[in-house]
Design a protein around this motif. Structure first.
Motif, PDB file in Angstrom:
ATOM      1  N   ALA A  24       0.702  -1.119   0.023  1.00 33.90           N
ATOM      2  CA  ALA A  24      -0.005  -0.087  -0.138  1.00 33.90           C
ATOM      3  C   ALA A  24       0.804   1.113  -0.044  1.00 33.90           C
ATOM      4  O   ALA A  24       0.693   2.130  -0.682  1.00 33.90           O
ATOM      5  CB  ALA A  24      -0.978   0.148   1.169  1.00 33.90           C
ATOM      6  N   MET A  25       2.054   1.274   0.813  1.00 32.04           N
ATOM      7  CA  MET A  25       2.728   2.487   0.915  1.00 32.04           C
ATOM      8  C   MET A  25       3.439   2.804  -0.399  1.00 32.04           C
ATOM      9  O   MET A  25       3.700   3.561  -0.931  1.00 32.04           O
ATOM     10  CB  MET A  25       3.903   2.335   1.996  1.00 32.04           C
ATOM     11  CG  MET A  25       4.844   3.527   2.058  1.00 32.04           C
ATOM     12  SD  MET A  25       6.347   3.147   2.726  1.00 32.04           S
ATOM     13  CE  MET A  25       7.202   2.383   1.473  1.00 32.04           C
ATOM     14  N   ILE A  26       3.946   1.719  -1.149  1.00 29.80           N
ATOM     15  CA  ILE A  26       4.855   1.741  -2.451  1.00 29.80           C
ATOM     16  C   ILE A  26       3.965   2.347  -3.489  1.00 29.80           C
ATOM     17  O   ILE A  26       4.284   3.148  -4.202  1.00 29.80           O
ATOM     18  CB  ILE A  26       5.181   0.323  -2.882  1.00 29.80           C
ATOM     19  CG1 ILE A  26       6.438  -0.113  -2.012  1.00 29.80           C
ATOM     20  CG2 ILE A  26       5.644   0.433  -4.368  1.00 29.80           C
ATOM     21  CD1 ILE A  26       6.810  -1.520  -2.500  1.00 29.80           C
ATOM     22  N   GLU A  27       2.705   2.176  -3.614  1.00 29.83           N
ATOM     23  CA  GLU A  27       1.627   2.700  -4.519  1.00 29.83           C
ATOM     24  C   GLU A  27       1.563   4.288  -4.176  1.00 29.83           C
ATOM     25  O   GLU A  27       1.697   5.025  -5.278  1.00 29.83           O
ATOM     26  CB  GLU A  27       0.300   2.197  -4.448  1.00 29.83           C
ATOM     27  CG  GLU A  27       0.330   0.727  -5.042  1.00 29.83           C
ATOM     28  CD  GLU A  27       1.027   0.499  -6.527  1.00 29.83           C
ATOM     29  OE1 GLU A  27       0.516   1.401  -7.142  1.00 29.83           O
ATOM     30  OE2 GLU A  27       1.767  -0.514  -6.636  1.00 29.83           O
ATOM     31  N   GLU A  32       4.562  10.203  -5.357  1.00 29.43           N
ATOM     32  CA  GLU A  32       5.172  11.595  -4.967  1.00 29.43           C
ATOM     33  C   GLU A  32       6.121  12.056  -6.011  1.00 29.43           C
ATOM     34  O   GLU A  32       6.833  11.402  -6.770  1.00 29.43           O
ATOM     35  CB  GLU A  32       5.994  10.903  -3.759  1.00 29.43           C
ATOM     36  CG  GLU A  32       5.184  10.490  -2.586  1.00 29.43           C
ATOM     37  CD  GLU A  32       6.147  10.267  -1.388  1.00 29.43           C
ATOM     38  OE1 GLU A  32       6.998  11.105  -1.366  1.00 29.43           O
ATOM     39  OE2 GLU A  32       5.838   9.812  -0.423  1.00 29.43           O
ATOM     40  N   GLU A  33       6.165  13.380  -5.938  1.00 30.82           N
ATOM     41  CA  GLU A  33       6.947  14.451  -6.585  1.00 30.82           C
ATOM     42  C   GLU A  33       8.394  13.843  -6.475  1.00 30.82           C
ATOM     43  O   GLU A  33       9.026  13.528  -5.413  1.00 30.82           O
ATOM     44  CB  GLU A  33       6.780  15.701  -6.372  1.00 30.82           C
ATOM     45  CG  GLU A  33       7.778  16.701  -7.249  1.00 30.82           C
ATOM     46  CD  GLU A  33       7.568  18.094  -6.598  1.00 30.82           C
ATOM     47  OE1 GLU A  33       8.314  19.047  -7.428  1.00 30.82           O
ATOM     48  OE2 GLU A  33       7.197  18.393  -5.491  1.00 30.82           O
ATOM     49  N   GLY A  34       8.859  13.575  -7.621  1.00 27.85           N
ATOM     50  CA  GLY A  34      10.303  13.013  -7.679  1.00 27.85           C
ATOM     51  C   GLY A  34      10.766  11.737  -7.615  1.00 27.85           C
ATOM     52  O   GLY A  34      11.888  11.219  -7.727  1.00 27.85           O
ATOM     53  N   CYS A  35       9.869  11.020  -7.346  1.00 27.25           N
ATOM     54  CA  CYS A  35      10.034   9.458  -7.292  1.00 27.25           C
ATOM     55  C   CYS A  35       9.996   8.920  -8.642  1.00 27.25           C
ATOM     56  O   CYS A  35       9.072   8.964  -9.391  1.00 27.25           O
ATOM     57  CB  CYS A  35       8.960   8.698  -6.498  1.00 27.25           C
ATOM     58  SG  CYS A  35       9.183   6.873  -6.295  1.00 27.25           S
ATOM     59  N   LEU A  66      11.240  11.465   3.151  1.00 29.48           N
ATOM     60  CA  LEU A  66      11.553  10.854   4.169  1.00 29.48           C
ATOM     61  C   LEU A  66      10.959  11.622   5.480  1.00 29.48           C
ATOM     62  O   LEU A  66      10.748  11.030   6.560  1.00 29.48           O
ATOM     63  CB  LEU A  66      13.070  10.951   4.213  1.00 29.48           C
ATOM     64  CG  LEU A  66      13.790   9.831   3.333  1.00 29.48           C
ATOM     65  CD1 LEU A  66      15.436  10.020   3.569  1.00 29.48           C
ATOM     66  CD2 LEU A  66      13.369   8.313   3.441  1.00 29.48           C
ATOM     67  N   GLN A  67      10.628  12.979   5.275  1.00 26.62           N
ATOM     68  CA  GLN A  67      10.173  13.788   6.401  1.00 26.62           C
ATOM     69  C   GLN A  67       8.578  13.613   6.198  1.00 26.62           C
ATOM     70  O   GLN A  67       8.032  14.439   7.323  1.00 26.62           O
ATOM     71  CB  GLN A  67      10.679  15.195   6.172  1.00 26.62           C
ATOM     72  CG  GLN A  67      11.979  15.178   6.605  1.00 26.62           C
ATOM     73  CD  GLN A  67      12.670  14.439   7.921  1.00 26.62           C
ATOM     74  OE1 GLN A  67      12.124  14.634   8.802  1.00 26.62           O
ATOM     75  NE2 GLN A  67      13.628  13.879   7.700  1.00 26.62           N
ATOM     76  N   SER A  68       8.119  13.007   5.283  1.00 32.92           N
ATOM     77  CA  SER A  68       6.426  13.069   5.150  1.00 32.92           C
ATOM     78  C   SER A  68       5.983  12.336   6.135  1.00 32.92           C
ATOM     79  O   SER A  68       6.295  11.291   6.776  1.00 32.92           O
ATOM     80  CB  SER A  68       5.784  12.511   3.821  1.00 32.92           C
ATOM     81  OG  SER A  68       6.307  10.996   3.814  1.00 32.92           O
ATOM     82  N   GLU A  69       4.723  12.759   6.917  1.00 30.94           N
ATOM     83  CA  GLU A  69       3.931  12.167   7.693  1.00 30.94           C
ATOM     84  C   GLU A  69       3.401  10.708   7.287  1.00 30.94           C
ATOM     85  O   GLU A  69       3.445   9.708   8.202  1.00 30.94           O
ATOM     86  CB  GLU A  69       2.663  12.775   7.993  1.00 30.94           C
ATOM     87  CG  GLU A  69       2.866  14.347   8.727  1.00 30.94           C
ATOM     88  CD  GLU A  69       3.560  13.892   9.960  1.00 30.94           C
ATOM     89  OE1 GLU A  69       3.306  13.069  10.944  1.00 30.94           O
ATOM     90  OE2 GLU A  69       4.590  14.703  10.170  1.00 30.94           O
ATOM     91  N   GLY A  70       3.320  10.571   5.988  1.00 34.24           N
ATOM     92  CA  GLY A  70       2.759   8.929   5.560  1.00 34.24           C
ATOM     93  C   GLY A  70       4.148   8.033   5.908  1.00 34.24           C
ATOM     94  O   GLY A  70       3.878   6.976   6.238  1.00 34.24           O
ATOM     95  N   ILE A  71       5.382   8.825   5.452  1.00 31.97           N
ATOM     96  CA  ILE A  71       6.417   7.693   5.792  1.00 31.97           C
ATOM     97  C   ILE A  71       6.667   7.528   7.218  1.00 31.97           C
ATOM     98  O   ILE A  71       7.100   6.368   7.718  1.00 31.97           O
ATOM     99  CB  ILE A  71       7.777   8.227   5.214  1.00 31.97           C
ATOM    100  CG1 ILE A  71       7.367   8.014   3.635  1.00 31.97           C
ATOM    101  CG2 ILE A  71       8.941   7.593   5.489  1.00 31.97           C
ATOM    102  CD1 ILE A  71       7.281   6.746   2.951  1.00 31.97           C
ATOM    103  N   ALA A  76       6.611   3.544  11.627  1.00 32.45           N
ATOM    104  CA  ALA A  76       6.232   3.287  13.002  1.00 32.45           C
ATOM    105  C   ALA A  76       5.362   1.709  12.833  1.00 32.45           C
ATOM    106  O   ALA A  76       5.640   0.902  14.017  1.00 32.45           O
ATOM    107  CB  ALA A  76       5.151   4.132  13.295  1.00 32.45           C
ATOM    108  N   LEU A  77       4.588   1.564  12.008  1.00 29.54           N
ATOM    109  CA  LEU A  77       3.735   0.048  11.562  1.00 29.54           C
ATOM    110  C   LEU A  77       5.092  -0.901  11.488  1.00 29.54           C
ATOM    111  O   LEU A  77       4.876  -1.907  11.988  1.00 29.54           O
ATOM    112  CB  LEU A  77       3.146   0.295  10.496  1.00 29.54           C
ATOM    113  CG  LEU A  77       1.659   0.967  10.595  1.00 29.54           C
ATOM    114  CD1 LEU A  77       1.123   1.045   9.460  1.00 29.54           C
ATOM    115  CD2 LEU A  77       0.875   0.183  11.876  1.00 29.54           C
ATOM    116  N   PHE A  78       5.978  -0.414  10.772  1.00 30.77           N
ATOM    117  CA  PHE A  78       7.050  -1.547  10.368  1.00 30.77           C
ATOM    118  C   PHE A  78       7.944  -1.871  11.686  1.00 30.77           C
ATOM    119  O   PHE A  78       8.535  -2.921  11.514  1.00 30.77           O
ATOM    120  CB  PHE A  78       8.020  -0.892   9.214  1.00 30.77           C
ATOM    121  CG  PHE A  78       7.237  -0.947   7.882  1.00 30.77           C
ATOM    122  CD1 PHE A  78       6.247  -1.587   7.668  1.00 30.77           C
ATOM    123  CD2 PHE A  78       7.867  -0.359   7.023  1.00 30.77           C
ATOM    124  CE1 PHE A  78       5.640  -1.660   6.610  1.00 30.77           C
ATOM    125  CE2 PHE A  78       7.427  -0.339   5.763  1.00 30.77           C
ATOM    126  CZ  PHE A  78       6.255  -0.982   5.211  1.00 30.77           C
ATOM    127  N   GLY A  79       7.846  -0.971  12.517  1.00 27.09           N
ATOM    128  CA  GLY A  79       8.685  -1.291  13.744  1.00 27.09           C
ATOM    129  C   GLY A  79       8.579  -2.668  14.428  1.00 27.09           C
ATOM    130  O   GLY A  79       9.446  -3.282  14.791  1.00 27.09           O
TER     131      GLY A  79
END
Length: 95
Positions: A24-27, A32-35, A66-71, A76-79
């Motif tokens: 879900a995150m990858i999609e 995102e701009e620049g990806c 890297l600073q986005s709230e989504g990441i 945090a979920l991956f932890g």
């Protein structure tokens, strides 16, 4: 161009959750701009090792990502899924 190679060791009982959440995150990241590229690979003959490969237009756009709230929320979920701290190598394209 900036490249990132990430290596993640996932707890065996969390592999399915990790793959579902990361898909879900990858999609979202790909939009995102620049990806330019964002891919996830499973290492052959390693049941719990995954590698990510990313390409970004510039370091400022990568930092924005890297600073986005989504990441931050996703990390945090991956932890709870990580067996150990992920490894991340940032590279600059030479040619």
């Amino acid at each position: 161009m900036i490249g990132i190679i990430g290596k993640m060791a996932i707890k065996e009982d969390k592999i399915e959750k990790f793959q579902t959440e990361l898909s879900a995150m990858i999609e979202n990241v790909r939009k995102e701009e620049g990806c330019l590229v964002y891919q996830l690979f499973k290492v052959e003959n390693e049941k719990n090792i995954f590698m990510s490969v990313e390409e970004w237009e510039s370091m400022p756009l990568l930092q924005q990502h890297l600073q986005s709230e989504g990441i931050k929320a996703t990390m945090a979920l991956f932890g709870e899924c990580l067996e150990k701290e992920p490894e991340m190598t940032i590279c600059t394209l030479v040619k």
